[in-house]
Enzyme design. Structure first.
Site, PDB file in Angstrom:
ATOM      1  N   LYS A 201     103.895   9.431  32.362  1.00 50.05           N
ATOM      2  CA  LYS A 201     103.261  10.455  33.595  1.00 50.05           C
ATOM      3  C   LYS A 201     102.019  11.089  33.326  1.00 50.05           C
ATOM      4  O   LYS A 201     101.686  11.855  32.355  1.00 50.05           O
ATOM      5  CB  LYS A 201     104.466  11.737  33.533  1.00 50.05           C
ATOM      6  CG  LYS A 201     104.269  12.157  34.966  1.00 50.05           C
ATOM      7  CD  LYS A 201     105.003  13.418  35.026  1.00 50.05           C
ATOM      8  CE  LYS A 201     103.985  14.771  34.486  1.00 50.05           C
ATOM      9  NZ  LYS A 201     102.944  14.992  34.908  1.00 50.05           N
ATOM     10  N   GLU A 276     101.921  16.681  20.404  1.00 50.03           N
ATOM     11  CA  GLU A 276     100.470  16.945  19.992  1.00 50.03           C
ATOM     12  C   GLU A 276     100.084  18.149  20.826  1.00 50.03           C
ATOM     13  O   GLU A 276      99.765  17.999  22.103  1.00 50.03           O
ATOM     14  CB  GLU A 276      99.578  15.760  19.941  1.00 50.03           C
ATOM     15  CG  GLU A 276      98.136  15.867  19.376  1.00 50.03           C
ATOM     16  CD  GLU A 276      97.099  16.443  20.202  1.00 50.03           C
ATOM     17  OE1 GLU A 276      96.939  17.518  20.248  1.00 50.03           O
ATOM     18  OE2 GLU A 276      96.692  15.487  20.972  1.00 50.03           O
ATOM     19  N   CYS A 310      91.396  19.664  22.592  1.00 45.61           N
ATOM     20  CA  CYS A 310      92.646  19.923  21.824  1.00 45.61           C
ATOM     21  C   CYS A 310      92.259  20.616  20.465  1.00 45.61           C
ATOM     22  O   CYS A 310      92.543  21.958  20.030  1.00 45.61           O
ATOM     23  CB  CYS A 310      93.811  19.427  21.505  1.00 45.61           C
ATOM     24  SG  CYS A 310      93.748  17.820  21.073  1.00 45.61           S
ATOM     25  N   GLU A 407      94.599  30.183  22.858  1.00 44.45           N
ATOM     26  CA  GLU A 407      93.832  29.135  23.172  1.00 44.45           C
ATOM     27  C   GLU A 407      93.219  29.166  24.630  1.00 44.45           C
ATOM     28  O   GLU A 407      94.053  29.251  25.486  1.00 44.45           O
ATOM     29  CB  GLU A 407      94.643  27.799  23.229  1.00 44.45           C
ATOM     30  CG  GLU A 407      94.042  26.248  23.578  1.00 44.45           C
ATOM     31  CD  GLU A 407      94.663  25.273  23.522  1.00 44.45           C
ATOM     32  OE1 GLU A 407      95.847  25.185  23.997  1.00 44.45           O
ATOM     33  OE2 GLU A 407      94.389  24.124  22.549  1.00 44.45           O
TER      34      GLU A 407
HETATM   35  P1  NAI Z   1     100.690  21.316  30.376  1.00 46.74           P
HETATM   36  O1  NAI Z   1     100.933  21.239  28.740  1.00 46.74           O
HETATM   37  O2  NAI Z   1     101.650  22.216  31.027  1.00 46.74           O
HETATM   38  O3  NAI Z   1     100.311  19.955  30.902  1.00 46.74           O
HETATM   39  C1  NAI Z   1     100.389  18.628  30.244  1.00 46.74           C
HETATM   40  C2  NAI Z   1     101.257  17.985  30.643  1.00 46.74           C
HETATM   41  O4  NAI Z   1     102.592  18.191  30.734  1.00 46.74           O
HETATM   42  C3  NAI Z   1     100.956  17.470  32.404  1.00 46.74           C
HETATM   43  O5  NAI Z   1     101.223  16.039  32.699  1.00 46.74           O
HETATM   44  C4  NAI Z   1     102.005  18.160  32.986  1.00 46.74           C
HETATM   45  O6  NAI Z   1     102.550  17.719  34.229  1.00 46.74           O
HETATM   46  C5  NAI Z   1     103.174  18.127  32.019  1.00 46.74           C
HETATM   47  N1  NAI Z   1     104.144  19.164  32.332  1.00 46.74           N
HETATM   48  C6  NAI Z   1     103.999  20.566  32.611  1.00 46.74           C
HETATM   49  N2  NAI Z   1     105.201  21.131  32.450  1.00 46.74           N
HETATM   50  C7  NAI Z   1     106.088  20.505  32.137  1.00 46.74           C
HETATM   51  C8  NAI Z   1     107.516  20.492  32.071  1.00 46.74           C
HETATM   52  N3  NAI Z   1     108.127  21.705  32.093  1.00 46.74           N
HETATM   53  N4  NAI Z   1     108.200  19.340  31.381  1.00 46.74           N
HETATM   54  C9  NAI Z   1     107.390  18.220  31.392  1.00 46.74           C
HETATM   55  N5  NAI Z   1     106.315  18.157  31.444  1.00 46.74           N
HETATM   56  C10 NAI Z   1     105.484  19.202  31.912  1.00 46.74           C
HETATM   57  O7  NAI Z   1      99.025  22.176  30.255  1.00 46.74           O
HETATM   58  P2  NAI Z   1      98.388  22.619  31.823  1.00 46.74           P
HETATM   59  O8  NAI Z   1      99.338  23.592  32.252  1.00 46.74           O
HETATM   60  O9  NAI Z   1      98.076  21.693  32.626  1.00 46.74           O
HETATM   61  O10 NAI Z   1      97.180  23.532  30.884  1.00 46.74           O
HETATM   62  C11 NAI Z   1      97.545  25.003  30.469  1.00 46.74           C
HETATM   63  C12 NAI Z   1      97.207  25.079  28.949  1.00 46.74           C
HETATM   64  O11 NAI Z   1      97.714  24.191  28.344  1.00 46.74           O
HETATM   65  C13 NAI Z   1      95.337  24.938  29.092  1.00 46.74           C
HETATM   66  O12 NAI Z   1      94.827  26.109  29.271  1.00 46.74           O
HETATM   67  C14 NAI Z   1      95.426  24.535  27.666  1.00 46.74           C
HETATM   68  O13 NAI Z   1      95.177  25.833  26.772  1.00 46.74           O
HETATM   69  C15 NAI Z   1      96.549  23.912  27.211  1.00 46.74           C
HETATM   70  N6  NAI Z   1      96.439  22.355  27.013  1.00 46.74           N
HETATM   71  C16 NAI Z   1      96.232  21.647  25.916  1.00 46.74           C
HETATM   72  C17 NAI Z   1      95.985  20.517  25.904  1.00 46.74           C
HETATM   73  C18 NAI Z   1      95.915  19.778  24.761  1.00 46.74           C
HETATM   74  O14 NAI Z   1      95.382  18.852  24.654  1.00 46.74           O
HETATM   75  N7  NAI Z   1      96.217  20.450  23.213  1.00 46.74           N
HETATM   76  C19 NAI Z   1      95.932  19.552  27.051  1.00 46.74           C
HETATM   77  C20 NAI Z   1      96.061  20.311  28.055  1.00 46.74           C
HETATM   78  C21 NAI Z   1      96.337  21.716  28.322  1.00 46.74           C
END
Ligand code: NAI
Ligand code: MG
Length: 504
Positions: A201, A276, A310, A407
């Site tokens: 996904k 991760e 990240c 972050e």
């Molecule tokens: P997120 O971690 O919520 O989203 C990443 C993935 O998880 C997306 O595919 C999303 O659809 C999915 N997802 C979201 N909620 C979920 C749930 N309850 N169950 C299963 N899958 C779920 O990140 P988001 O909301 O896009 O970004 C928010 C913050 O997260 C950013 O500001 C950043 O700080 C952090 N982030 C960190 C990343 C990294 O590589 N460490 C990458 C993206 C975001």
């Protein structure tokens, strides 16, 4: 927001234009399908907030169909009987196919995520192709061990023991929007090398490159159901995937709070997991540095990919002897960076991925100002309708501030000074995260003293955020579980089966 099919003034390939000209479908069991509810999600171009095209919003039932398809493919198909050399060949073909479409992938990433197409072609796309090629090599090198057993309570028998590394099974992979194609490769390539099947996904903000990759993998010859790609929101499709009892393993990259929610859901089914997660990676600049080289390194560590990395070097600790000179140069570099859309070859810093991230990052900048931080560069939104934030450098910061502790995931650097090694180790480790860190110095003794004391999955010296497919990558502390890339990646997609044979 403007209408669909906005004219894009910047040059792009006909194939890219054709790909976004029609609503896309998702890949389940070898077929391209709508969501069974008919729900769609607008795909947004962050450079101008226009709608590029639409993708399905997968429902719980769509997720279930995809997991069942992956299960059938794992249990019954030609895939489970395929020789490692044939899996290797398919993965090598996938690598070639990605390279053959490098510019198209780069343009899709630029349109959907905002990043520079030139950088994406050189980095994201080539690393993704190399990931498939590197993991292809492991398909034929998955080995167990042999054991001469000496079981004491069965002295009259003779036992031979060995271990097999078997594919873990059906993998659910949930990936973020900052490196959409590359993260898809990091999940798919090792899982497929190990003989797993996958339901991937992509993030709702950046689904396009994964869908294009799905087409190429089909053309490459992966059997139906081996790779399924569902598009949908995290809270619906992502959550349904994470809690699906039909998965053997879930692999996630994204934020720490979402990672924890996925981890809880996985544990209920005892689904294997690798996570991760987020970071707040320190950059430590020792006093012996060349000022110009260090400043460029510090600026790249935070501003690369608009800070949406990240391992972004989002906290810099500069020795007090060189602090003013280094930070003055970092601020000058930040001020000189050209903001623009990813398709413009002169762009140095693209928009943030979404309106939500724009609000988030501007909110942090405001919080920083309110807590007494001072911007020596940027500190505001960029011009235009796109989701631009000016590269920002905050000084007068300390560890009580949210901008230092949390972050931000945008082009915002917080800078602090230090006077001795013990103090900087304490500051660098004063975070719940532990993903990356970098040390800038040619003082070998100091560098080697620091490396073991920094709690982070990767420590870079005189570089930052560099990755190689052969080098394991992952986090300490709340930055996650498990290591991707390198040989370590195979461990995450295999189970060990022990065999004891009585041959008396
Ligand atoms: P997120 O971690 O919520 O989203 C990443 C993935 O998880 C997306 O595919 C999303 O659809 C999915 N997802 C979201 N909620 C979920 C749930 N309850 N169950 C299963 N899958 C779920 O990140 P988001 O909301 O896009 O970004 C928010 C913050 O997260 C950013 O500001 C950043 O700080 C952090 N982030 C960190 C990343 C990294 O590589 N460490 C990458 C993206 C975001
Ligand atoms: Mg988008």
């Amino acid at each position: 927001m403007t209408d669909q099919n906005t004219q894009h003034p910047l040059a792009m390939l006909d194939s890219t234009r054709a790909f976004i000209a029609a609503p896309r479908r998702m890949l389940i069991d070898g077929e391209w399908r709508e969501s069974e509810t008919g729900e769609t999600i607008d795909v947004i171009n962050p450079a101008d907030a226009s709608v590029l095209c639409r993708v399905p919003g997968a429902s719980e039932r769509d997720v279930d169909l995809a997991v069942r398809a992956a299960r059938r493919a794992f249990d019954d198909s030609a895939w489970s009987r395929m020789k490692p050399t044939d899996r290797e060949r398919l993965l090598l073909r996938a690598a070639d196919a990605i390279e053959a479409h490098a510019r198209e992938f780069a343009e899709l990433e630029a349109l959907d995520n905002g990043k520079s197409a030139a950088v994406a072609e050189a980095l994201d796309v080539s690393m993704a192709a190399q990931c498939f090629r590197y993991m292809a090599g492991w398909a034929t090198k998955i080995e167990g061990s042999t054991v001469d057993a000496s079981i004491p309570y069965s002295p009259s028998n003779a036992y031979f023991g060995y271990t097999r590394k078997e594919a873990v099974g059906v993998v659910g992979a949930i990936i973020p929007w900052n490196f959409p194609l590359l993260m898809a490769a990091w999940k798919l390539a090792p899982a497929l090398a190990a003989g797993c099947t996958v339901v991937l996904k992509p993030a709702e903000d950046t689904p396009l490159s994964a869908l294009r990759l799905g087409e190429l993998l089909q053309e490459t010859g992966f059997p139906a159901g081996v790779v399924n790609i569902i598009t949908g929101y995290g809270r619906t499709a992502g959550a349904a995937l994470a809690k699906h009892p039909g998965l053997d393993k879930i692999a996630f990259t994204g934020s720490t709070p979402t990672g924890k929610a996925i981890g809880h859901a996985a544990l209920d089914n005892m689904t294997r997991m690798s996570l991760e997660l987020g970071g707040k990676s320190p950059v430590i600049v020792l006093p012996d540095v060349d000022i110009e080289r260090a400043a460029e390194g510090v600026a790249n560590a935070i501003f690369f990919n608009s800070g949406q990395v990240c391992t972004a070097g989002s906290r810099v600790y500069v020795h007090e002897k060189v602090f003013d000179r280094v930070m003055e140069r970092v601020a000058a570099i930040a001020d000189s960076m050209k903001l623009g859309p990813g398709l413009d070859p002169s762009t140095q810093i693209g928009p943030l991925v979404s309106a939500r991230q724009l609000d988030r990052v501007l909110g942090y900048i405001d919080a920083g100002h309110a807590e007494g931080a001072r911007a020596i560069a940027g500190g505001a939104r960029g011009d235009g309708t796109g989701f631009f934030v000016k590269p920002t450098v905050l000084v007068d910061t300390d560890h009580s501030m949210r901008v230092v502790r949390e972050e931000i995931f945008g082009p915002v650097l917080v800078a602090m000074r230090f006077s001795d090694t013990d103090a900087v180790v304490k500051q660098a480790n004063d975070t719940p995260y532990g993903l990356g860190a970098s040390i800038w110095s040619n003082d070998l003794a100091q560098v080697h003293k620091l490396i073991p004391r920094i709690k982070a999955g990767t420590v870079w010296v005189n570089c930052h955020s560099l990755l190689d497919n052969a080098v394991p990558f992952g986090g300490f502390k709340q930055s996650g579980f498990g290591r991707e890339l390198g040989r370590a990646a195979l461990d995450m997609y295999t189970e060990t089966k022990s065999v004891l044979i009585n041959h008396a």
